[in-house]
Write a protein that holds these residues in place. Structure first.
Motif, PDB file in Angstrom:
ATOM      1  N   CYS A 166     -19.000  -1.619 -10.999  1.00 56.68           N
ATOM      2  CA  CYS A 166     -17.995  -2.670 -10.877  1.00 56.68           C
ATOM      3  C   CYS A 166     -17.998  -3.269  -9.476  1.00 56.68           C
ATOM      4  CB  CYS A 166     -16.606  -2.100 -11.182  1.00 56.68           C
ATOM      5  SG  CYS A 166     -15.291  -3.350 -11.195  1.00 56.68           S
ATOM      6  N   GLU A 168     -15.395  -5.608  -7.149  1.00 53.52           N
ATOM      7  CA  GLU A 168     -14.091  -6.240  -6.967  1.00 53.52           C
ATOM      8  C   GLU A 168     -14.173  -7.199  -5.784  1.00 53.52           C
ATOM      9  OE1 GLU A 168     -10.364  -3.620  -8.337  1.00 53.52           O
ATOM     10  OE2 GLU A 168     -11.444  -2.730  -6.671  1.00 53.52           O
ATOM     11  N   ARG A 178     -12.658  -9.106 -10.877  1.00 51.29           N
ATOM     12  CA  ARG A 178     -13.443  -7.902 -11.161  1.00 51.29           C
ATOM     13  C   ARG A 178     -14.615  -8.240 -12.065  1.00 51.29           C
ATOM     14  NH1 ARG A 178      -8.044  -6.232 -11.448  1.00 51.29           N
ATOM     15  NH2 ARG A 178      -7.514  -4.801  -9.750  1.00 51.29           N
ATOM     16  N   THR A 179     -15.779  -7.736 -11.701  1.00 49.39           N
ATOM     17  CA  THR A 179     -16.962  -7.873 -12.535  1.00 49.39           C
ATOM     18  C   THR A 179     -17.449  -6.478 -12.890  1.00 49.39           C
ATOM     19  OG1 THR A 179     -17.596  -9.950 -11.459  1.00 49.39           O
ATOM     20  CG2 THR A 179     -19.288  -8.805 -12.724  1.00 49.39           C
ATOM     21  N   LEU A 180     -17.296  -6.095 -14.157  1.00 50.72           N
ATOM     22  CA  LEU A 180     -17.738  -4.795 -14.636  1.00 50.72           C
ATOM     23  C   LEU A 180     -19.171  -4.912 -15.120  1.00 50.72           C
ATOM     24  CD1 LEU A 180     -14.541  -4.949 -14.953  1.00 50.72           C
ATOM     25  CD2 LEU A 180     -14.792  -3.043 -16.528  1.00 50.72           C
ATOM     26  N   ALA A 184     -19.851   0.435 -17.257  1.00 45.98           N
ATOM     27  CA  ALA A 184     -18.451   0.014 -17.216  1.00 45.98           C
ATOM     28  C   ALA A 184     -18.223  -1.193 -18.123  1.00 45.98           C
ATOM     29  CB  ALA A 184     -18.039  -0.310 -15.783  1.00 45.98           C
ATOM     30  N   CYS A 201     -12.792  -0.234 -13.827  1.00 48.54           N
ATOM     31  CA  CYS A 201     -13.484  -0.720 -12.646  1.00 48.54           C
ATOM     32  C   CYS A 201     -13.401   0.286 -11.504  1.00 48.54           C
ATOM     33  CB  CYS A 201     -12.867  -2.053 -12.216  1.00 48.54           C
ATOM     34  SG  CYS A 201     -13.571  -2.748 -10.695  1.00 48.54           S
ATOM     35  N   ARG A 202     -12.228   0.858 -11.316  1.00 48.25           N
ATOM     36  CA  ARG A 202     -12.016   1.778 -10.203  1.00 48.25           C
ATOM     37  C   ARG A 202     -12.390   3.215 -10.543  1.00 48.25           C
ATOM     38  NH1 ARG A 202      -6.233  -0.862  -8.290  1.00 48.25           N
ATOM     39  NH2 ARG A 202      -7.130  -2.869  -7.629  1.00 48.25           N
TER      40      ARG A 202
END
Length: 207
Positions: A166, A168, A178-180, A184, A201-202
């Motif tokens: 991910c 952010e 956010r780009t997963l 993810a 993401c996290r």
């Protein structure tokens, strides 16, 4: 027994080495050609639910980056030789020089540096900070260029081992984008809740 087990666990955690940015960058290097699915999430108080954009990032060669959006609309953005081309079905492609948008040029160059594992080039544009372990790590890029810093506060990459999961991007103003990627993105395929997507993401998910 329980205090002893807790002490043992504490010693194991303390013995786990922190991850270095050079180790992360070496694992992120992906020679062309390569591709990876993505799910992009944009939050806004104007929207009832986060906007989900799904597609594929493609790097057919070392000098080209393609972003294919497949849902909720179809759009292809190609960056090559200092020029960006945006194409949609039924519309004339739009082309513009990256020199008109130096922030985008810097971001594109940085993405290329990530894919080639070129930490030296990346460090010229960003202050690089790493945290976590080799199993679960975070790499934070803080822009050095004043113009880019006025647009982007920082870029935080989350990963596990050799997998970048991910990205952010925190703008100077507005909501985090956010780009997963990779695993993810697959985990987020059926997820619509904003908090759940942020957790994936996290790396708060168990996948």
């Amino acid at each position: 027994m329980l205090p002893c087990l807790a002490l043992l666990q504490g010693n194991v955690e303390a013995a786990t080495p922190g991850v270095e940015s050079s180790w992360i960058l070496a694992r992120l290097a992906r020679p062309a050609p390569m591709s990876t699915p993505f799910v992009e999430v944009r939050d806004s108080p104007m929207l009832k639910a986060p906007l989900r954009i799904q597609g594929l990032y493609v790097r057919p060669d070392a000098d080209t980056l393609v972003r294919e959006v497949r849902s909720p609309y179809a759009e292809t953005t190609t960056i090559r030789a200092g020029e960006a081309t945006i194409a949609r079905d039924g519309r004339t492609p739009r082309r513009f020089s990256l020199s008109r948008v130096p922030e985008l040029a810097s971001l594109q160059a940085s993405f290329g540096a990530l894919l080639t594992g070129d930490g030296e080039s990346l460090s010229r544009s960003y202050r690089i900070e790493s945290s976590g372990t080799r199993q679960r790590w975070t790499l934070t890029l803080v822009p050095k260029d004043a113009k880019l810093a006025n647009r982007v506060r920082d870029i935080v990459l989350h990963g596990r081992g050799a997998e970048l999961r991910c990205i952010e991007t925190r703008p100077a103003k507005g909501d985090t984008q956010r780009t997963l990627l990779a695993g993810a993105a697959r985990s987020a395929r059926e997820v619509t809740d904003g908090a759940a997507l942020a957790a994936i993401c996290r790396q708060d998910d168990k996948a």
